[in-house]
Scaffold this motif. Structure first.
Motif, PDB file in Angstrom:
ATOM      1  N   TRP A 459     -12.051  14.101 -36.810  1.00 57.09           N
ATOM      2  CA  TRP A 459     -13.145  15.030 -37.094  1.00 57.09           C
ATOM      3  C   TRP A 459     -12.901  16.383 -36.453  1.00 57.09           C
ATOM      4  N   ALA A 460     -13.354  17.404 -37.145  1.00 52.89           N
ATOM      5  CA  ALA A 460     -13.376  18.776 -36.642  1.00 52.89           C
ATOM      6  C   ALA A 460     -14.595  19.401 -37.318  1.00 52.89           C
ATOM      7  N   THR A 461     -15.770  19.016 -36.836  1.00 56.02           N
ATOM      8  CA  THR A 461     -17.027  19.288 -37.531  1.00 56.02           C
ATOM      9  C   THR A 461     -17.176  20.766 -37.894  1.00 56.02           C
ATOM     10  N   HIS A 462     -17.471  20.985 -39.168  1.00 55.21           N
ATOM     11  CA  HIS A 462     -17.680  22.270 -39.817  1.00 55.21           C
ATOM     12  C   HIS A 462     -16.368  22.945 -40.196  1.00 55.21           C
ATOM     13  N   ARG A 463     -15.239  22.417 -39.730  1.00 58.15           N
ATOM     14  CA  ARG A 463     -13.948  22.943 -40.185  1.00 58.15           C
ATOM     15  C   ARG A 463     -13.293  21.970 -41.153  1.00 58.15           C
ATOM     16  N   GLY A 464     -13.451  20.675 -40.911  1.00 59.43           N
ATOM     17  CA  GLY A 464     -12.843  19.677 -41.772  1.00 59.43           C
ATOM     18  C   GLY A 464     -11.441  19.298 -41.318  1.00 59.43           C
ATOM     19  N   ILE A 465     -10.944  18.183 -41.825  1.00 56.87           N
ATOM     20  CA  ILE A 465      -9.628  17.645 -41.467  1.00 56.87           C
ATOM     21  C   ILE A 465      -8.699  17.744 -42.667  1.00 56.87           C
ATOM     22  N   ASP A 466      -7.491  18.281 -42.431  1.00 57.84           N
ATOM     23  CA  ASP A 466      -6.483  18.405 -43.498  1.00 57.84           C
ATOM     24  C   ASP A 466      -5.350  17.404 -43.374  1.00 57.84           C
ATOM     25  N   ALA A 467      -5.095  16.898 -42.163  1.00 56.46           N
ATOM     26  CA  ALA A 467      -3.981  15.967 -41.994  1.00 56.46           C
ATOM     27  C   ALA A 467      -4.175  15.136 -40.744  1.00 56.46           C
ATOM     28  N   VAL A 468      -3.644  13.918 -40.780  1.00 54.29           N
ATOM     29  CA  VAL A 468      -3.585  13.035 -39.616  1.00 54.29           C
ATOM     30  C   VAL A 468      -2.186  12.447 -39.563  1.00 54.29           C
ATOM     31  N   GLU A 469      -1.627  12.405 -38.349  1.00 55.26           N
ATOM     32  CA  GLU A 469      -0.288  11.853 -38.158  1.00 55.26           C
ATOM     33  C   GLU A 469      -0.332  10.756 -37.100  1.00 55.26           C
ATOM     34  N   VAL A 470       0.550   9.772 -37.275  1.00 54.85           N
ATOM     35  CA  VAL A 470       0.623   8.638 -36.351  1.00 54.85           C
ATOM     36  C   VAL A 470       2.083   8.421 -35.993  1.00 54.85           C
ATOM     37  N   ARG A 471       2.323   8.001 -34.754  1.00 54.96           N
ATOM     38  CA  ARG A 471       3.685   7.628 -34.365  1.00 54.96           C
ATOM     39  C   ARG A 471       3.631   6.451 -33.421  1.00 54.96           C
ATOM     40  N   SER A 472       4.758   5.758 -33.331  1.00 55.81           N
ATOM     41  CA  SER A 472       4.863   4.627 -32.413  1.00 55.81           C
ATOM     42  C   SER A 472       6.004   4.866 -31.445  1.00 55.81           C
ATOM     43  N   ASP A 473       5.733   4.571 -30.182  1.00 59.75           N
ATOM     44  CA  ASP A 473       6.754   4.608 -29.125  1.00 59.75           C
ATOM     45  C   ASP A 473       7.444   5.963 -29.015  1.00 59.75           C
ATOM     46  N   GLY A 474       6.709   7.057 -29.249  1.00 60.52           N
ATOM     47  CA  GLY A 474       7.260   8.396 -29.094  1.00 60.52           C
ATOM     48  C   GLY A 474       8.212   8.808 -30.174  1.00 60.52           C
ATOM     49  N   GLY A 475       8.290   8.049 -31.271  1.00 57.67           N
ATOM     50  CA  GLY A 475       9.192   8.371 -32.374  1.00 57.67           C
ATOM     51  C   GLY A 475       8.660   9.483 -33.250  1.00 57.67           C
ATOM     52  N   PRO A 476       9.241   9.635 -34.452  1.00 60.86           N
ATOM     53  CA  PRO A 476       8.797  10.701 -35.344  1.00 60.86           C
ATOM     54  C   PRO A 476       7.376  10.461 -35.846  1.00 60.86           C
ATOM     55  N   TRP A 477       6.686  11.550 -36.108  1.00 66.60           N
ATOM     56  CA  TRP A 477       5.326  11.453 -36.648  1.00 66.60           C
ATOM     57  C   TRP A 477       5.372  11.054 -38.115  1.00 66.60           C
ATOM     58  N   ARG A 478       4.452  10.175 -38.505  1.00 62.36           N
ATOM     59  CA  ARG A 478       4.315   9.762 -39.894  1.00 62.36           C
ATOM     60  C   ARG A 478       2.961  10.255 -40.410  1.00 62.36           C
ATOM     61  N   LEU A 479       2.981  10.843 -41.612  1.00 66.62           N
ATOM     62  CA  LEU A 479       1.751  11.346 -42.203  1.00 66.62           C
ATOM     63  C   LEU A 479       0.879  10.179 -42.652  1.00 66.62           C
ATOM     64  N   ALA A 480      -0.330  10.124 -42.152  1.00 66.89           N
ATOM     65  CA  ALA A 480      -1.259   9.067 -42.544  1.00 66.89           C
ATOM     66  C   ALA A 480      -1.869   9.381 -43.909  1.00 66.89           C
ATOM     67  N   ARG A 481      -2.389   8.340 -44.554  1.00 63.61           N
ATOM     68  CA  ARG A 481      -3.078   8.522 -45.826  1.00 63.61           C
ATOM     69  C   ARG A 481      -4.546   8.828 -45.544  1.00 63.61           C
ATOM     70  N   LEU A 482      -5.005  10.004 -45.968  1.00 60.59           N
ATOM     71  CA  LEU A 482      -6.382  10.390 -45.729  1.00 60.59           C
ATOM     72  C   LEU A 482      -7.299   9.801 -46.793  1.00 60.59           C
ATOM     73  N   ALA A 483      -8.422   9.261 -46.377  1.00 60.54           N
ATOM     74  CA  ALA A 483      -9.452   8.838 -47.325  1.00 60.54           C
ATOM     75  C   ALA A 483     -10.090  10.074 -47.950  1.00 60.54           C
ATOM     76  N   GLN A 484     -10.871   9.862 -48.989  1.00 67.19           N
ATOM     77  CA  GLN A 484     -11.562  10.976 -49.620  1.00 67.19           C
ATOM     78  C   GLN A 484     -12.467  11.679 -48.606  1.00 67.19           C
ATOM     79  N   ALA A 485     -12.584  12.981 -48.756  1.00 64.89           N
ATOM     80  CA  ALA A 485     -13.439  13.760 -47.865  1.00 64.89           C
ATOM     81  C   ALA A 485     -14.862  13.786 -48.406  1.00 64.89           C
TER      82      ALA A 485
END
Length: 542
Positions: A459-485
């Motif tokens: 969340w970023a209230t009143h600005r909205g969210i454009d992307a979320v990234e996840v990583r495991s064990d300090g590896g490369p970031w993976r783009l998460a699948r965003l649900a509908q806004a």
């Protein structure tokens, strides 16, 4: 020297013997006295209001006097139970003082009664220290202390009474009656003392219980709330998009149910505001001061709007955030009707219990959906969330935008007035920071090795969210699948597929808001304007 040492030793032994012999009855006298004082105070609060009960008054003052770091510690460690912990501590402290007072009173009755009087004085001072106090608020504490003082005197005199031996000579031809002899004959023995003690304990229990029940019944507005009918909004919120909530077990509901919506405030007892008597004043730097009744507020055009609300005390990954569908009147329209004078840059909302919250005026007028909310998720506001009216301005933490139990709006300046939390060191304005949280898997979960689905909210209230990234064990970031806004004023849910080898793993998440700002890794405390950092969980794949 040997004789002096023997004398001192004998005196010490006598004092120790006296203390042991009187510790139990003294403790009983003290606890009964304190119980009766609290019970009578609870009963008197029926006429003066629930916040005037001695323990509640002292607890409310303690909340105001508690240093900010200690408040943050209480919220962080006890959550919504922080008020129960405070009251438990107050009663425990009172019990310790009462025991000491009772033991002392058997030796020096005046000192014991003085401690009871001090209890009343502290309660009276605490009641008067509240921002909305009235002169009569002192009476529950004073009446309780008076009842406790009388009870202590009677119990001590009854316990101390020693009948004369028939052969003992009279100390004087015409002795004056002792305080003990003024007691009824049945009370002038140990059996009489026990009767008085049991009766006093019973009276303390009855007055406390009856007083609490009577207060709850007299001031409870639940029935009136249940009769409130919220008119259909003139502007309805769009239906939630079909894909707004991924079907992942353990993921937070997109719309937070009312019973599960977080509550963080300073109200030791929930304000019970009668909607029939409620009014809202708009005053200060305005051309036309206004006053509205609840019926007049409901008669205004109402707007339905979804908004995520978060608390400045929320730690990274914490639970003090939720989304609801609110209904309320336009705050901006009301302020424009009042006519905002040049220079007014702060809107101060006041709760019926005296809490003040300051919001930038420009944020109310810039087009965002600021509301005087009267409904939450299809029903009248719950009492715990501000019934009958609360203020909501998207984009800010609650302590600068979301006054509950609202009764007063004042147009003023930031230079001229500091609201409650600003006086305690928090920032004057506090926009919600870009944040994200892993809901699935839970911390320290054990999951099957191989493909797993991580899920959470951002969340970023009143600005909205454009992307979320996840990583495991300090590896490369993976783009998460965003649900509908839904809207920029609500959180956004996400999922991410990961493949894990057997062993221990650390998952991390970060979000990017609609303005392109990436959530910072730098850790910051909740004080003075909200926590920062990436949320992480440690799990085991087996």
């Amino acid at each position: 020297m040997r004789r002096l040492g023997g004398t001192i030793g004998t005196a010490a032994a006598r004092v120790a013997s006296w203390g042991k012999a009187r510790a139990l009855p003294g403790a009983a006298i003290g606890l009964i006295t304190a119980g009766l004082a609290v019970g009578v105070g609870e009963s008197a609060a029926v006429w003066f209001g629930p916040r005037t009960a001695p323990a509640i008054a002292v607890g409310s003052a303690a909340i105001d006097l508690t240093p900010t770091p200690l408040k943050e510690y209480a919220v962080r460690n006890f959550g919504t139970d922080d008020k129960l912990v405070l009251l438990t501590g107050i009663y425990a402290t009172l019990g310790v003082i009462a025991v000491a007072a009772g033991i002392v009173a058997l030796r020096r009755l005046g000192i014991g009664i003085g401690l009871v009087a001090a209890f009343g004085a502290v309660g009276a001072w605490a009641a008067l220290s509240r921002p909305t106090s009235a002169g009569g608020d002192v009476w529950p504490s004073l009446l309780g202390a008076a009842a406790g003082g009388v009870a202590m005197a009677v119990l001590v005199r009854s316990y101390q009474y020693q009948p004369k031996s028939p052969s003992s000579p009279s100390p004087s031809p015409s002795p004056s009656p002792s305080p003990s002899s003024r007691l009824p004959l049945w009370a002038q023995n140990r059996r009489g003392f026990l009767v008085l003690a049991v009766g006093g304990a019973g009276a303390a229990a009855v007055t406390g219980l009856v007083g609490r029940v009577a207060v709850d019944r007299r001031y409870d507005v639940a029935v009136k709330r249940s009769r409130v009918r919220i008119p259909a909004p003139s502007v309805r919120a769009p239906a939630l998009p079909a894909g707004v909530h991924p079907n992942v077990a353990g993921l937070s509901d997109f719309i937070t149910p009312n019973p599960g919506f977080y509550r963080v405030d300073t109200a030791l007892v929930l304000p019970q505001v009668d909607p029939d008597a409620w009014t809202l004043r708009i005053r200060g730097m305005v051309d036309h001061p206004l006053e509205l009744s609840f019926a007049e507020l409901l008669a205004r055009p109402l707007i339905e709007h979804d908004q995520t609300l978060s608390c400045v005390s929320n730690e990274v990954g914490g639970p003090y955030v939720g989304t609801a569908r609110w209904i309320g009147a336009s705050l901006a329209d009301l302020l424009r009707e009042a006519g905002i004078r040049r220079g007014a840059d702060q809107l101060v909302g006041r709760s019926i219990d005296g809490m003040t919250i300051g919001t930038p005026v420009e944020s109310v007028l810039d087009g965002r959906t600021g509301l005087l909310a009267v409904a939450m998720n299809g029903e009248a506001l719950p009492i715990a969330h501000g019934f009958p009216c609360r203020m909501l301005v998207p984009g800010f933490f609650g302590y600068v935008s979301a006054t509950k139990w609202l009764v007063d709006l004042e147009l003023t300046t930031f230079a001229g007035y500091d609201s409650y939390w600003v006086q305690r060191g928090y920032s004057q304005t506090a926009p919600v920071k870009t944040a994200s949280r892993i809901d699935v898997p839970k911390p320290f979960a054990r999951v099957p090795a191989g493909a797993i689905t991580a899920a959470g909210v951002a969340w970023a209230t009143h600005r909205g969210i454009d992307a979320v990234e996840v990583r495991s064990d300090g590896g490369p970031w993976r783009l998460a699948r965003l649900a509908q806004a839904d809207t920029p004023d609500t959180w956004r849910q996400w999922t991410c597929e990961l493949t894990l080898e057997p062993g221990l793993h650390k998952l991390e998440v970060r979000a990017t808001d609609a303005g392109g700002a990436v959530q910072t890794e730098a850790r910051a405390d909740t004080f003075p304007n909200g926590a920062t950092g990436w949320h992480s969980v440690v799990i085991t794949a087996t």
